[in-house]
Design an enzyme around this catalytic site. Structure first.
Site, mmCIF file in Angstrom:
data_model
loop_
_atom_site.group_PDB
_atom_site.id
_atom_site.type_symbol
_atom_site.label_atom_id
_atom_site.label_comp_id
_atom_site.label_asym_id
_atom_site.label_seq_id
_atom_site.Cartn_x
_atom_site.Cartn_y
_atom_site.Cartn_z
ATOM 1 N N ASP A 293 8.010 0.034 2.791
ATOM 2 C CA ASP A 293 6.840 0.866 2.513
ATOM 3 C C ASP A 293 6.938 2.231 3.179
ATOM 4 O O ASP A 293 7.283 2.321 4.367
ATOM 5 C CB ASP A 293 5.574 0.178 3.073
ATOM 6 N N GLU B 97 -2.532 -4.897 -6.620
ATOM 7 C CA GLU B 97 -3.244 -5.678 -5.590
ATOM 8 C C GLU B 97 -4.719 -5.845 -5.944
ATOM 9 O O GLU B 97 -5.421 -4.872 -6.240
ATOM 10 C CB GLU B 97 -3.092 -4.971 -4.229
ATOM 11 N N ASP C 58 3.814 -2.120 5.077
ATOM 12 C CA ASP C 58 3.103 -1.465 6.180
ATOM 13 C C ASP C 58 1.993 -2.378 6.711
ATOM 14 O O ASP C 58 1.309 -2.039 7.676
ATOM 15 C CB ASP C 58 2.571 -0.081 5.771
#
Ligand code: KIV
Length: 271
Positions: free
Chosen positions: A90, A189, A51
């Site tokens: 995503d 992340e 995304d």
């Protein structure tokens, strides 16, 4: 094409074998047919239709505005180009957090309308019911923990996550919940390398890091960042493999000069 010439596709099963063998997994984003074809032909293991298309393709400042229809457009374009890599799309913001029924409906639309191999979504315990419901329909799910860009308004900044013990413990617990639910992999992340390494050691499914250190099972970067097309974004974890921005601007500059000077088209370039 004979059976012998057929390309062996990357599957979720192959990814778990890679983890068992200690073979690192290489993952990159792609959002369109032409780039996906190049990335696949280069031998990437996983292509993520992220995304991040919201930022990179559409110029939004966050990932929040991109819609399910837009993700499906990008996903279908990528899938048409890919012969080998596993393609993950995503689930965009607002299409799975509400309730698990809506999450399943969104995931089914992605699988039916793009022919992708799997979906990815952000969050742990909070979205577990959705994760389980999507998995129960036979759709492979990849988790995403640590910095979750869809929650940027809750976090307030894009700084490193899970530096404090409580957040690190929650991340570890969430990773195990996602594994137990049946996710085939997790993206971590922007977290401390030691935590990334611990998660990769304590779960059996592949853990792919972006700014999560070298102790995880693989790495993912945004294609436009690593190629040096995007210019304003330079986090510490980003290694740039090219300066395509300069090359593209140089080529476009040459074209402009050739048009203005009437050098293009030449006799040979006309009918
Ligand atoms: O959307 C995306 O590109 C991602 C990567 C940063 C992992 O989720």
């Amino acid at each position: 094409m004979s059976v012998h010439n057929e390309i062996r596709r990357v599957t979720t099963h192959r990814l778990s074998e890679m983890k068992l063998r200690g073979e690192k997994i290489a993952m990159l984003t792609a959002y369109d047919y032409s780039m996906a074809q190049l990335v696949d032909e280069a031998g990437i293991d996983i292509i993520l239709v992220g995304d991040s298309a919201s930022n990179v393709m559409a110029g939004h400042t966050t990932t929040l505005p991109i819609t399910l229809n837009e993700m499906i457009y990008h996903g279908a374009s990528v899938v048409r180009a890919v012969n080998r890599a596993l393609v993950v799309v995503d689930l965009p913001f607002g299409t799975y957090q509400g309730n698990s029924r809506e999450a399943l409906h969104s995931a089914i639309r992605i699988m039916k309308e793009t022919a992708a191999d799997a979906v990815k979504l952000e969050g742990g315990e909070e979205v577990l019911e959705s994760v389980k419901r999507i998995l129960s329909a036979g759709i492979p799910v990849m988790g995403h923990l640590g910095l979750m860009p869809q929650s940027i308004h809750k976090f307030g900044t894009y700084t490193v996550r899970a530096k404090e013990e409580a957040e690190a413990e929650k991340l570890l617990k969430d990773s195990k919940l996602l594994e137990e639910a049946g996710c085939f992999g997790i993206v971590l992340e922007k977290i401390p390398a030691s935590l990334g390494e611990q998660v990769a050691r304590e779960v059996r499914i592949p853990v792919i890091g972006i700014g999560a250190g070298g102790g995880v099972d693989g790495q993912v970067l945004v294609l436009h960042d690593m190629l040096g097309i995007t210019q304003q974004f330079s986090p510490r974890f980003l290694r740039r493999y090219h300066n395509l921005a300069a090359e593209i601007k140089g080529a476009v500059g040459n074209y402009i000069n050739d048009v203005k000077s009437t050098d293009f088209p030449s006799e040979k370039e006309q009918y």
